[in-house]
Design a protein around this motif. Structure first.
Motif, PDB file in Angstrom:
ATOM      1  N   TYR A  52       0.844  -1.190   0.000  1.00  0.00           N
ATOM      2  CA  TYR A  52       0.000   0.000   0.000  1.00  0.00           C
ATOM      3  C   TYR A  52       0.883   1.244   0.000  1.00  0.00           C
ATOM      4  O   TYR A  52       1.796   1.369   0.825  1.00  0.00           O
ATOM      5  CB  TYR A  52      -0.907   0.014   1.240  1.00  0.00           C
ATOM      6  N   HIS A  53       0.595   2.141  -0.948  1.00  0.00           N
ATOM      7  CA  HIS A  53       1.286   3.429  -1.028  1.00  0.00           C
ATOM      8  C   HIS A  53       0.306   4.479  -0.511  1.00  0.00           C
ATOM      9  O   HIS A  53      -0.794   4.637  -1.058  1.00  0.00           O
ATOM     10  CB  HIS A  53       1.674   3.730  -2.485  1.00  0.00           C
ATOM     11  N   LEU A  54       0.692   5.187   0.534  1.00  0.00           N
ATOM     12  CA  LEU A  54      -0.253   6.037   1.268  1.00  0.00           C
ATOM     13  C   LEU A  54       0.266   7.459   1.432  1.00  0.00           C
ATOM     14  O   LEU A  54       1.469   7.679   1.612  1.00  0.00           O
ATOM     15  CB  LEU A  54      -0.491   5.447   2.666  1.00  0.00           C
ATOM     16  N   GLU A  55      -0.673   8.401   1.377  1.00  0.00           N
ATOM     17  CA  GLU A  55      -0.384   9.781   1.776  1.00  0.00           C
ATOM     18  C   GLU A  55      -1.280  10.089   2.967  1.00  0.00           C
ATOM     19  O   GLU A  55      -2.509  10.002   2.865  1.00  0.00           O
ATOM     20  CB  GLU A  55      -0.648  10.751   0.629  1.00  0.00           C
ATOM     21  N   LEU A  56      -0.656  10.408   4.107  1.00  0.00           N
ATOM     22  CA  LEU A  56      -1.376  10.511   5.377  1.00  0.00           C
ATOM     23  C   LEU A  56      -1.228  11.899   5.992  1.00  0.00           C
ATOM     24  O   LEU A  56      -0.255  12.603   5.733  1.00  0.00           O
ATOM     25  CB  LEU A  56      -0.821   9.491   6.384  1.00  0.00           C
ATOM     26  N   VAL A  57      -2.194  12.236   6.829  1.00  0.00           N
ATOM     27  CA  VAL A  57      -2.074  13.408   7.699  1.00  0.00           C
ATOM     28  C   VAL A  57      -2.107  12.887   9.133  1.00  0.00           C
ATOM     29  O   VAL A  57      -3.034  12.166   9.524  1.00  0.00           O
ATOM     30  CB  VAL A  57      -3.233  14.409   7.475  1.00  0.00           C
ATOM     31  N   LEU A  58      -1.066  13.235   9.914  1.00  0.00           N
ATOM     32  CA  LEU A  58      -0.981  12.807  11.309  1.00  0.00           C
ATOM     33  C   LEU A  58      -1.140  14.015  12.213  1.00  0.00           C
ATOM     34  O   LEU A  58      -0.741  15.129  11.858  1.00  0.00           O
ATOM     35  CB  LEU A  58       0.384  12.170  11.576  1.00  0.00           C
ATOM     36  N   GLU A  59      -1.729  13.783  13.384  1.00  0.00           N
ATOM     37  CA  GLU A  59      -1.836  14.873  14.358  1.00  0.00           C
ATOM     38  C   GLU A  59      -1.061  14.514  15.614  1.00  0.00           C
ATOM     39  O   GLU A  59      -0.906  13.348  15.961  1.00  0.00           O
ATOM     40  CB  GLU A  59      -3.298  15.190  14.685  1.00  0.00           C
ATOM     41  N   ASP A  60      -0.581  15.553  16.258  1.00  0.00           N
ATOM     42  CA  ASP A  60       0.105  15.440  17.542  1.00  0.00           C
ATOM     43  C   ASP A  60      -0.988  15.410  18.613  1.00  0.00           C
ATOM     44  O   ASP A  60      -1.756  16.361  18.740  1.00  0.00           O
ATOM     45  CB  ASP A  60       1.004  16.670  17.693  1.00  0.00           C
ATOM     46  N   VAL A  61      -1.098  14.309  19.370  1.00  0.00           N
ATOM     47  CA  VAL A  61      -2.245  14.167  20.269  1.00  0.00           C
ATOM     48  C   VAL A  61      -2.248  15.181  21.413  1.00  0.00           C
ATOM     49  O   VAL A  61      -3.294  15.433  22.006  1.00  0.00           O
ATOM     50  CB  VAL A  61      -2.385  12.722  20.835  1.00  0.00           C
ATOM     51  N   ALA A  63      -1.169  18.341  20.862  1.00  0.00           N
ATOM     52  CA  ALA A  63      -1.342  19.647  20.208  1.00  0.00           C
ATOM     53  C   ALA A  63      -2.113  19.398  18.924  1.00  0.00           C
ATOM     54  O   ALA A  63      -1.545  19.342  17.842  1.00  0.00           O
ATOM     55  CB  ALA A  63       0.019  20.286  19.930  1.00  0.00           C
ATOM     56  N   LYS A  64      -3.428  19.195  19.088  1.00  0.00           N
ATOM     57  CA  LYS A  64      -4.234  18.674  17.984  1.00  0.00           C
ATOM     58  C   LYS A  64      -4.275  19.583  16.755  1.00  0.00           C
ATOM     59  O   LYS A  64      -4.626  19.155  15.675  1.00  0.00           O
ATOM     60  CB  LYS A  64      -5.656  18.373  18.468  1.00  0.00           C
ATOM     61  N   ASP A  65      -3.923  20.872  16.943  1.00  0.00           N
ATOM     62  CA  ASP A  65      -3.885  21.758  15.776  1.00  0.00           C
ATOM     63  C   ASP A  65      -2.567  21.609  15.015  1.00  0.00           C
ATOM     64  O   ASP A  65      -2.367  22.228  13.974  1.00  0.00           O
ATOM     65  CB  ASP A  65      -4.085  23.224  16.202  1.00  0.00           C
ATOM     66  N   THR A  66      -1.672  20.786  15.532  1.00  0.00           N
ATOM     67  CA  THR A  66      -0.384  20.552  14.874  1.00  0.00           C
ATOM     68  C   THR A  66      -0.463  19.258  14.075  1.00  0.00           C
ATOM     69  O   THR A  66      -0.597  18.180  14.643  1.00  0.00           O
ATOM     70  CB  THR A  66       0.746  20.430  15.928  1.00  0.00           C
ATOM     71  N   THR A  67      -0.418  19.392  12.757  1.00  0.00           N
ATOM     72  CA  THR A  67      -0.461  18.195  11.906  1.00  0.00           C
ATOM     73  C   THR A  67       0.813  18.122  11.078  1.00  0.00           C
ATOM     74  O   THR A  67       1.505  19.120  10.876  1.00  0.00           O
ATOM     75  CB  THR A  67      -1.677  18.205  10.959  1.00  0.00           C
ATOM     76  N   VAL A  68       1.093  16.928  10.611  1.00  0.00           N
ATOM     77  CA  VAL A  68       2.258  16.716   9.748  1.00  0.00           C
ATOM     78  C   VAL A  68       1.845  15.746   8.652  1.00  0.00           C
ATOM     79  O   VAL A  68       1.097  14.791   8.896  1.00  0.00           O
ATOM     80  CB  VAL A  68       3.475  16.202  10.573  1.00  0.00           C
ATOM     81  N   ASN A  69       2.275  16.044   7.424  1.00  0.00           N
ATOM     82  CA  ASN A  69       1.997  15.149   6.307  1.00  0.00           C
ATOM     83  C   ASN A  69       3.071  14.077   6.236  1.00  0.00           C
ATOM     84  O   ASN A  69       4.218  14.288   6.634  1.00  0.00           O
ATOM     85  CB  ASN A  69       1.935  15.924   4.988  1.00  0.00           C
ATOM     86  N   CYS A  70       2.678  12.932   5.679  1.00  0.00           N
ATOM     87  CA  CYS A  70       3.580  11.778   5.682  1.00  0.00           C
ATOM     88  C   CYS A  70       3.248  10.908   4.483  1.00  0.00           C
ATOM     89  O   CYS A  70       2.065  10.736   4.141  1.00  0.00           O
ATOM     90  CB  CYS A  70       3.353  11.023   6.999  1.00  0.00           C
ATOM     91  N   THR A  71       4.256  10.390   3.830  1.00  0.00           N
ATOM     92  CA  THR A  71       4.033   9.335   2.839  1.00  0.00           C
ATOM     93  C   THR A  71       4.545   8.035   3.443  1.00  0.00           C
ATOM     94  O   THR A  71       5.551   8.043   4.178  1.00  0.00           O
ATOM     95  CB  THR A  71       4.772   9.613   1.516  1.00  0.00           C
ATOM     96  N   ALA A  72       3.852   6.953   3.172  1.00  0.00           N
ATOM     97  CA  ALA A  72       4.236   5.666   3.754  1.00  0.00           C
ATOM     98  C   ALA A  72       3.969   4.539   2.766  1.00  0.00           C
ATOM     99  O   ALA A  72       3.090   4.644   1.907  1.00  0.00           O
ATOM    100  CB  ALA A  72       3.456   5.419   5.048  1.00  0.00           C
ATOM    101  N   GLU A  73       4.753   3.495   2.925  1.00  0.00           N
ATOM    102  CA  GLU A  73       4.520   2.254   2.181  1.00  0.00           C
ATOM    103  C   GLU A  73       4.407   1.119   3.190  1.00  0.00           C
ATOM    104  O   GLU A  73       5.231   1.017   4.099  1.00  0.00           O
ATOM    105  CB  GLU A  73       5.678   1.953   1.226  1.00  0.00           C
ATOM    106  N   VAL A  74       3.373   0.314   3.035  1.00  0.00           N
ATOM    107  CA  VAL A  74       3.157  -0.840   3.912  1.00  0.00           C
ATOM    108  C   VAL A  74       3.067  -2.087   3.038  1.00  0.00           C
ATOM    109  O   VAL A  74       2.203  -2.164   2.151  1.00  0.00           O
ATOM    110  CB  VAL A  74       1.855  -0.688   4.729  1.00  0.00           C
ATOM    111  N   LEU A  75       3.968  -3.025   3.273  1.00  0.00           N
ATOM    112  CA  LEU A  75       3.960  -4.284   2.520  1.00  0.00           C
ATOM    113  C   LEU A  75       3.529  -5.424   3.438  1.00  0.00           C
ATOM    114  O   LEU A  75       4.205  -5.720   4.438  1.00  0.00           O
ATOM    115  CB  LEU A  75       5.348  -4.570   1.941  1.00  0.00           C
ATOM    116  N   TYR A  76       2.403  -6.038   3.122  1.00  0.00           N
ATOM    117  CA  TYR A  76       1.945  -7.236   3.843  1.00  0.00           C
ATOM    118  C   TYR A  76       2.428  -8.463   3.074  1.00  0.00           C
ATOM    119  O   TYR A  76       2.161  -8.597   1.881  1.00  0.00           O
ATOM    120  CB  TYR A  76       0.418  -7.274   3.910  1.00  0.00           C
TER     121      TYR A  76
END
Length: 220
Positions: A52-61, A63-76
């Motif tokens: 899976y090739h993913l583009e994600l938005v993560l939040e800092d729990v 500081a919920k107004d603080t988000t960071v973008n992330c790309t990830a690859e998950v291989l099962y």
């Protein structure tokens, strides 16, 4: 193959990526949670598995107004339930610095007269006391490792509650906590007791030195 971001397999892979990332970059002063999936694509690799090739938005729990973008690859991996998925990630942008808060927590625990013991975090109302927030976040981060090691393409695990936590006295500079946590498997709706031994030091991050599924009667 492009997938709708809300597609169940994509959201399961995204939750796993977020758990892994939290384990790698989190600590008692920073937890990361999945805010959303922007894009998802699945690649079928013959005789290997699904990636899976993913583009994600993560939040800092914290500081919920603080988000960071992330790309990830998950291989099962195909057919092998005992092999943890391969996870790669790239963060776009900086996470907030936690050195000061980490050191405050470290020194507070080191200066306790007797080892910390607590249970039921959060409580039945969903509340976590400020004093227990770092202990809770440490479990959140460590459970990211357990989730990564025990996930398959058909599971979605997340930390529900700390049933018990007990600090273990050590002669070196590390803090050690023995946790009994409840993991919620969102697909089957099963609640699974899990033991994990967690080491932490502000300079060296989180290590899970042992972990394992526990029988249901361990909750008594």
């Amino acid at each position: 193959m492009e997938l709708p971001p809300s597609h169940f397999p994509a959201s399961r892979a995204a939750a796993l990526a977020a758990a892994y990332l939290c384990y790698r970059r989190g600590g008692p002063s920073r937890g990361l949670a999945l805010r959303g999936v922007r894009r998802a694509r699945r690649e079928d690799i013959a005789d290997v598995g699904h990636k899976y090739h993913l583009e994600l938005v993560l939040e800092d729990v914290l500081a919920k107004d603080t988000t960071v973008n992330c790309t990830a690859e998950v291989l099962y991996h195909l057919g092998n339930q005992n092999t943890a998925p391969d996870v790669q990630f790239t963060l776009e942008g900086e996470l907030r610095t936690t050195a000061e808060a980490d050191n405050l927590f470290y020194n507070r625990i080191k200066s306790l007269d007797k080892e910390l013991v607590a249970e039921n975090i959060p409580d039945s109302q969903g509340n976590v006391s400020p004093a227990m927030e770092p202990v809770h976040l440490l479990a959140w981060v460590a459970s990211g490792y357990v989730i990564w090691q025990n996930s398959t393409e058909n599971t979605k695990l997340q930390l529900a509650q700390i049933k018990r936590v007990k600090q273990v006295k050590r002669s070196d500079e590390y803090l050690e906590f023995d946790y009994l946590v409840l993991l919620h498997e969102m697909v089957s709706q099963e609640i699974i007791p899990w033991q994990m031994t967690v080491l932490w030091h502000p300079q060296h991050g989180v290590q899970v030195t042992q972990h394992g599924c526990q029988p249901q009667h361990s909750l008594e």
